[in-house]
Design an enzyme around this catalytic site. Sequence first.
Site, PDB file in Angstrom:
ATOM      1  N   HIS A  96       2.369   3.466  -9.076  1.00 13.29           N
ATOM      2  CA  HIS A  96       2.129   1.855  -9.211  1.00 13.29           C
ATOM      3  C   HIS A  96       3.273   1.444 -10.161  1.00 13.29           C
ATOM      4  O   HIS A  96       3.571   0.160  -9.938  1.00 13.29           O
ATOM      5  CB  HIS A  96       0.613   1.710 -10.350  1.00 13.29           C
ATOM      6  N   LEU A 156      10.292 -20.534  -4.975  1.00 10.96           N
ATOM      7  CA  LEU A 156       9.569 -19.730  -4.024  1.00 10.96           C
ATOM      8  C   LEU A 156       8.178 -19.772  -4.680  1.00 10.96           C
ATOM      9  O   LEU A 156       7.999 -19.807  -5.807  1.00 10.96           O
ATOM     10  CB  LEU A 156       9.946 -18.133  -4.239  1.00 10.96           C
ATOM     11  N   ASP A 197       0.937  -1.263  -0.018  1.00 14.82           N
ATOM     12  CA  ASP A 197      -0.190   0.033   0.156  1.00 14.82           C
ATOM     13  C   ASP A 197       0.634   1.495   0.058  1.00 14.82           C
ATOM     14  O   ASP A 197       1.784   1.227   0.432  1.00 14.82           O
ATOM     15  CB  ASP A 197      -0.901  -0.076   1.241  1.00 14.82           C
TER      16      ASP A 197
HETATM   17  C1  IPE Z   1      -5.655  -2.763  -0.128  1.00 11.72           C
HETATM   18  O1  IPE Z   1      -4.964  -1.423  -0.172  1.00 11.72           O
HETATM   19  C2  IPE Z   1      -5.440  -3.606  -1.340  1.00 11.72           C
HETATM   20  C3  IPE Z   1      -3.973  -3.604  -1.999  1.00 11.72           C
HETATM   21  C4  IPE Z   1      -2.982  -3.161  -1.492  1.00 11.72           C
HETATM   22  C5  IPE Z   1      -4.099  -4.048  -3.362  1.00 11.72           C
HETATM   23  P1  IPE Z   1      -6.439  -0.039  -0.472  1.00 11.72           P
HETATM   24  O2  IPE Z   1      -5.333   1.139  -0.795  1.00 11.72           O
HETATM   25  O3  IPE Z   1      -7.229  -0.622  -1.556  1.00 11.72           O
HETATM   26  O4  IPE Z   1      -7.183  -0.350   1.109  1.00 11.72           O
HETATM   27  P2  IPE Z   1      -7.751   0.845   1.759  1.00 11.72           P
HETATM   28  O5  IPE Z   1      -8.848   1.305   0.872  1.00 11.72           O
HETATM   29  O6  IPE Z   1      -6.863   1.790   2.303  1.00 11.72           O
HETATM   30  O7  IPE Z   1      -8.274   0.020   3.145  1.00 11.72           O
HETATM   31  C1  IPE Z   2      -1.734   0.289  -3.514  1.00 11.98           C
HETATM   32  O1  IPE Z   2      -1.175   1.436  -3.560  1.00 11.98           O
HETATM   33  C2  IPE Z   2      -2.034  -0.380  -4.742  1.00 11.98           C
HETATM   34  C3  IPE Z   2      -3.470  -0.794  -4.803  1.00 11.98           C
HETATM   35  C4  IPE Z   2      -4.298  -0.811  -4.062  1.00 11.98           C
HETATM   36  C5  IPE Z   2      -3.763  -1.253  -6.306  1.00 11.98           C
HETATM   37  P1  IPE Z   2      -2.600   2.757  -3.338  1.00 11.98           P
HETATM   38  O2  IPE Z   2      -2.980   2.958  -4.860  1.00 11.98           O
HETATM   39  O3  IPE Z   2      -3.688   2.270  -2.558  1.00 11.98           O
HETATM   40  O4  IPE Z   2      -1.856   3.958  -2.641  1.00 11.98           O
HETATM   41  P2  IPE Z   2      -2.487   4.958  -1.785  1.00 11.98           P
HETATM   42  O5  IPE Z   2      -2.972   4.043  -0.513  1.00 11.98           O
HETATM   43  O6  IPE Z   2      -3.662   5.837  -2.549  1.00 11.98           O
HETATM   44  O7  IPE Z   2      -1.407   5.895  -1.272  1.00 11.98           O
HETATM   45 MG    MG Z   3      -3.886   2.557  -0.600  1.00 13.04          MG
END
Ligand code: IPE
Ligand code: IPE
Ligand code: MG
Length: 259
Positions: free
Chosen positions: A54, A148, A37
């Site tokens: 990303h 792995l 995240d």
């Molecule tokens: C969880 O992250 C899903 C992934 C890392 C793929 P999100 O960014 O979607 O989660 P919330 O919305 O902060 O809970």
């Molecule tokens: C995690 O990063 C990737 C996915 C959930 C696909 P985010 O896109 O959730 O990044 P933040 O949480 O907005 O910083």
């Molecule tokens: Mg996120």
Amino acid sequence: MSSRPQPVATAEAPRAAEEPRTATEGGVPTHVAIIMDGNGRWAASRRLPRIAGHREGARALRRTIEAAIRNRVAWLTIYAFSSENWRRPAAEVLDLTGLLRHYLRNEVAELRQNGVRLRFIGDRSRFDPDIQRDLVTAERDTATNGRLNLTVALSYGARAEILAAARHVAEAARAGRLDPAALDEATFEGFLSTAGIPDPDLILRTSGEQRLSNFLLWQAAYAELVFLDVLWPDFGEEHFAQALADYARRERRFGARPA
Ligand code: IPE
Ligand code: IPE
Ligand code: MG
């Protein structure tokens, strides 16, 4: 929930729920699961579009796979896209699925050479047909690897997974193939998309958020949780090592009394 055929309700692999578990020092976790995240915040802090975060996140993933191999972690599961992430703006969903397509076409060969076995969990039917085909190919082409075990959660949500398992159990019972009174944890786990995969010992989330966001809710029952303040694109070998060291200091009790 997933298009993969559901296993029959006989648990072949030893299931964690049936193993006698006693208090142990952490040691090296057999299975590390990561909620990757913080890509968006990483990009925003640089005034870049979210896709840049990303893309950088995909690089962090490469480093993490190498770190897992070097640290002899046998199972690595990564949360790449949740069932709720479909709610994001269409442009971001398109960017993310585009990145997935690119990754599948360009990185699987190297993973294969490095002894990585790929599995995907989640509702793959929501992806474009070409991506669905590449998922099948990647699993098939790496099926004999064992250095792995890398499981990628894509369009994954734990509640949907548990619900799908419950539906299969109900259908099996109605068809007379399963006695409801005989349903135990091991049998139920055989219906989850993670059937045959050991429960995660360590669940790690980056970005400072402290929640599971619908990730492996059944499987996480006794996982050690580690939350790191680093944003996923900045994640590297040192953070992986830090999480392992943190884990090694934990005393796992599984409800038993400490020795
Ligand atoms: C969880 O992250 C899903 C992934 C890392 C793929 P999100 O960014 O979607 O989660 P919330 O919305 O902060 O809970
Ligand atoms: C995690 O990063 C990737 C996915 C959930 C696909 P985010 O896109 O959730 O990044 P933040 O949480 O907005 O910083
Ligand atoms: Mg996120």
